[in-house]
Motif scaffolding. Structure first.
Motif, PDB file in Angstrom:
ATOM      1  N   GLY A  88       8.137  -1.165  -7.574  1.00  0.00           N
ATOM      2  CA  GLY A  88       9.004   0.021  -7.484  1.00  0.00           C
ATOM      3  C   GLY A  88       9.175   0.525  -6.055  1.00  0.00           C
ATOM      4  N   TRP A  89       8.077   0.498  -5.310  1.00  0.00           N
ATOM      5  CA  TRP A  89       8.155   0.992  -3.928  1.00  0.00           C
ATOM      6  C   TRP A  89       9.120   0.120  -3.115  1.00  0.00           C
ATOM      7  CZ3 TRP A  89       7.795  -0.225   1.146  1.00  0.00           C
ATOM      8  CH2 TRP A  89       7.610   0.837   2.042  1.00  0.00           C
ATOM      9  N   ARG A  90       8.973  -1.184  -3.265  1.00  0.00           N
ATOM     10  CA  ARG A  90       9.802  -2.091  -2.482  1.00  0.00           C
ATOM     11  C   ARG A  90      11.274  -1.970  -2.870  1.00  0.00           C
ATOM     12  NH1 ARG A  90       8.400  -3.221   2.170  1.00  0.00           N
ATOM     13  NH2 ARG A  90       6.294  -3.490   1.355  1.00  0.00           N
ATOM     14  N   SER A 138       9.123  -1.852  10.591  1.00  0.00           N
ATOM     15  CA  SER A 138       9.331  -0.850   9.553  1.00  0.00           C
ATOM     16  C   SER A 138       8.256  -0.996   8.473  1.00  0.00           C
ATOM     17  CB  SER A 138      10.693  -1.060   8.881  1.00  0.00           C
ATOM     18  OG  SER A 138      10.779  -0.270   7.710  1.00  0.00           O
ATOM     19  N   ASP A 139       7.676   0.125   8.050  1.00  0.00           N
ATOM     20  CA  ASP A 139       6.743   0.173   6.922  1.00  0.00           C
ATOM     21  C   ASP A 139       5.333  -0.298   7.263  1.00  0.00           C
ATOM     22  OD1 ASP A 139       6.519  -2.154   4.092  1.00  0.00           O
ATOM     23  OD2 ASP A 139       5.391  -0.329   4.445  1.00  0.00           O
ATOM     24  N   ARG A 140       5.210  -1.487   7.891  1.00  0.00           N
ATOM     25  CA  ARG A 140       3.869  -2.028   8.136  1.00  0.00           C
ATOM     26  C   ARG A 140       3.687  -2.400   9.596  1.00  0.00           C
ATOM     27  NH1 ARG A 140       3.159  -6.376   3.174  1.00  0.00           N
ATOM     28  NH2 ARG A 140       3.214  -4.884   1.444  1.00  0.00           N
ATOM     29  N   ALA A 159      -1.156  -5.094   6.358  1.00  0.00           N
ATOM     30  CA  ALA A 159      -1.682  -3.866   6.976  1.00  0.00           C
ATOM     31  C   ALA A 159      -2.097  -2.820   5.932  1.00  0.00           C
ATOM     32  CB  ALA A 159      -0.643  -3.278   7.930  1.00  0.00           C
ATOM     33  N   PRO A 160      -1.276  -2.550   4.884  1.00  0.00           N
ATOM     34  CA  PRO A 160      -1.697  -1.529   3.908  1.00  0.00           C
ATOM     35  C   PRO A 160      -2.964  -1.915   3.157  1.00  0.00           C
ATOM     36  CG  PRO A 160       0.315  -2.631   3.181  1.00  0.00           C
ATOM     37  CD  PRO A 160       0.073  -3.037   4.598  1.00  0.00           C
ATOM     38  N   ALA A 161      -3.147  -3.227   2.911  1.00  0.00           N
ATOM     39  CA  ALA A 161      -4.341  -3.672   2.189  1.00  0.00           C
ATOM     40  C   ALA A 161      -5.588  -3.462   3.047  1.00  0.00           C
ATOM     41  CB  ALA A 161      -4.194  -5.137   1.801  1.00  0.00           C
ATOM     42  N   ASN A 184      -2.368  -8.458  -5.433  1.00  0.00           N
ATOM     43  CA  ASN A 184      -1.008  -8.708  -4.932  1.00  0.00           C
ATOM     44  C   ASN A 184       0.045  -7.703  -5.383  1.00  0.00           C
ATOM     45  OD1 ASN A 184      -1.441 -11.067  -3.295  1.00  0.00           O
ATOM     46  ND2 ASN A 184      -2.066 -12.035  -5.223  1.00  0.00           N
ATOM     47  N   TRP A 185      -0.309  -6.467  -5.406  1.00  0.00           N
ATOM     48  CA  TRP A 185       0.621  -5.363  -5.681  1.00  0.00           C
ATOM     49  C   TRP A 185       1.214  -5.425  -7.095  1.00  0.00           C
ATOM     50  CZ3 TRP A 185      -0.514  -2.509  -1.657  1.00  0.00           C
ATOM     51  CH2 TRP A 185      -0.646  -3.068  -0.385  1.00  0.00           C
ATOM     52  N   SER A 186       0.694  -6.269  -7.995  1.00  0.00           N
ATOM     53  CA  SER A 186       1.347  -6.502  -9.284  1.00  0.00           C
ATOM     54  C   SER A 186       0.592  -5.917 -10.479  1.00  0.00           C
ATOM     55  CB  SER A 186       1.553  -8.006  -9.496  1.00  0.00           C
ATOM     56  OG  SER A 186       0.596  -8.527 -10.387  1.00  0.00           O
ATOM     57  N   GLN A 232      -4.553   0.146  -4.795  1.00  0.00           N
ATOM     58  CA  GLN A 232      -3.881   0.356  -3.501  1.00  0.00           C
ATOM     59  C   GLN A 232      -2.376   0.526  -3.643  1.00  0.00           C
ATOM     60  OE1 GLN A 232      -4.963  -2.519  -0.569  1.00  0.00           O
ATOM     61  NE2 GLN A 232      -6.990  -1.611  -0.213  1.00  0.00           N
ATOM     62  N   ASN A 233      -1.814   0.294  -4.829  1.00  0.00           N
ATOM     63  CA  ASN A 233      -0.448   0.728  -5.109  1.00  0.00           C
ATOM     64  C   ASN A 233      -0.339   1.084  -6.583  1.00  0.00           C
ATOM     65  OD1 ASN A 233      -0.078  -1.712  -6.473  1.00  0.00           O
ATOM     66  ND2 ASN A 233       2.012  -1.976  -5.663  1.00  0.00           N
ATOM     67  N   ASP A 234       0.803   1.671  -6.981  1.00  0.00           N
ATOM     68  CA  ASP A 234       0.964   2.148  -8.367  1.00  0.00           C
ATOM     69  C   ASP A 234       0.866   1.010  -9.379  1.00  0.00           C
ATOM     70  OD1 ASP A 234       3.559   4.573  -7.447  1.00  0.00           O
ATOM     71  OD2 ASP A 234       1.376   4.718  -7.424  1.00  0.00           O
TER      72      ASP A 234
HETATM   73  O1  AHR Z   1       3.806  -1.590   2.599  1.00  0.00           O
HETATM   74  C1  AHR Z   1       3.821  -0.686   1.584  1.00  0.00           C
HETATM   75  C2  AHR Z   1       3.297  -1.299   0.327  1.00  0.00           C
HETATM   76  O2  AHR Z   1       4.010  -2.457   0.010  1.00  0.00           O
HETATM   77  C3  AHR Z   1       3.374  -0.416  -0.897  1.00  0.00           C
HETATM   78  O3  AHR Z   1       2.337   0.498  -0.983  1.00  0.00           O
HETATM   79  C4  AHR Z   1       3.330  -1.436  -1.989  1.00  0.00           C
HETATM   80  O4  AHR Z   1       3.710  -0.962  -3.215  1.00  0.00           O
HETATM   81  C5  AHR Z   1       4.266  -2.455  -1.396  1.00  0.00           C
HETATM   82  O5  AHR Z   1       4.101  -3.695  -1.916  1.00  0.00           O
END
Ligand code: AHR
Length: 328
Positions: A51-53, A126-128, A178-180, A205-207, A231-233
């Motif tokens: 969802g975030w992506r 961007s983002d990371r 980086a977020p992990a 793996n964010w899944s 670490q993510n929803d």
């Molecule tokens: O880089 C942000 C992260 O990437 C989010 O927290 C995660 O949901 C996405 O995969």
């Protein structure tokens, strides 16, 4: 030295200087008065892992349309080699003047960043973040992932206050991202202050699916756990399903915290199965494009442009109205 030789020598120096310092700005030719019409962005997205992506990708596509800039979108399908190849592709694309990247991992960028500089391409993260190479990109627009982790640790401490045992399991994002790395660092920084033990940690793996599978495997070993940090929803949603199927009550028997604060997390909090979600803002495109245009016009930017973020709680009496007002 004869006047003629001196003149030829001076002309050669002038040409070297002109050619030597040709950068994207000079090549853009519109600097310092470039507008969004002049901006051709090559965007290297990680993939489409949740969802975030999806909200992040929509932010880039919709904002590009609104501003009238040209966006070349590259889906790296969560494959680092594909992302590096896409980067090379944008370096070789004469139309692209700014390369924007959401790096899948913190390392592996030295060579392409060198090549981008040689080709006079502006690079924006961007983002990371990535490791090192600060001189090879103009700015990083995004969150402080360590701080997101700290917030999650602080909230887990509050929820486990008075609990005899404070065993927490962590579902991590993709290895090398980086977020992990940073969310794990930040979480331990604050969680260990109240005696929390992170006894199990593994990538999912964010899944949702992998979050469920990893948690199921752990629950087969033991049900002695008081908290889960996703670490993510999506990974937290997977853990919620696994807990339920194991006969445990998510958010009661086991406290659950996620990061992202997507609409799915709000629904889980409204359903009473998720305790807390730490926001990571995906709507980064306006700041990224603003920075890209400024860089194209030769402006020097701060190395980090932070995004705005908050924390949301299941027991917030205004949760429904907050959820109704969310953009993602
Ligand atoms: O880089 C942000 C992260 O990437 C989010 O927290 C995660 O949901 C996405 O995969």
């Amino acid at each position: 030295m004869s006047h003629l030789k001196k003149l030829v020598f001076l002309i050669i120096i002038a040409v070297i200087v002109l050619v030597g310092c040709s950068s994207a700005e000079e090549e853009a030719g519109c600097s310092p008065n470039c507008t969004y019409d002049d901006l051709v962005v090559g965007f290297l997205q990680t993939g489409s892992e949740g969802g975030w992506r999806a909200a992040n990708t929509a932010s880039f596509k919709e904002t590009a349309e609104q501003l009238g800039l040209t966006l070349k979108f590259y889906d790296s399908q969560n494959d680092l080699a594909k992302q590096v190849a896409g980067f090379q592709q944008f370096i070789e694309d004469p139309e692209v003047n700014v390369i924007v990247m959401s790096p899948l991992e913190v390392t592996g960028w030295d060579q392409v960043l060198e090549d981008a500089e040689t080709a006079g391409k502006i690079v924006v993260l961007s983002d990371r973040r990535i490791d090192g190479n600060e001189d090879k990109y103009v700015t990083f627009v995004g969150a402080d992932f360590v701080e997101e982790g700290r917030k999650a640790g602080t909230e887990m401490c509050k929820m486990l206050e008075g609990s005899e045992s404070k065993i927490v399991w962590e579902l991590q994002g993709n290895v090398g991202a980086a977020p992990a790395i940073d969310r794990g660092t930040g979480f331990r920084e604050t969680a260990e202050e109240c005696g929390i033990e992170v006894t199990k940690t593994q990538t999912a793996n964010w899944s949702i699916l992998e979050g469920k599978q990893v948690t199921e495997a752990w629950l087969k070993e033991t049900q002695d756990v008081q908290g889960i940090f996703g670490q993510n929803d999506e990974m937290a949603f997977g853990a919620i399903e696994a807990l339920r199927e194991a006969g445990l009550v998510p958010a009661e028997d086991v406290k659950i915290i996620s990061v992202d604060a997507t609409s799915g997390a709000f629904q889980a909090m409204l359903d009473g199965t998720l305790n807390v979600t730490v926001e990571c803002n995906p709507l980064l495109a306006p700041q990224v494009y603003e920075a890209s245009l400024a860089a194209l016009n030769g402006e020097t930017l701060p190395k980090w442009i932070p995004s705005e973020e908050s924390v949301f709680f299941m027991d917030d009496p205004n949760l429904q109205s907050i959820a109704d007002g969310r953009k993602y």
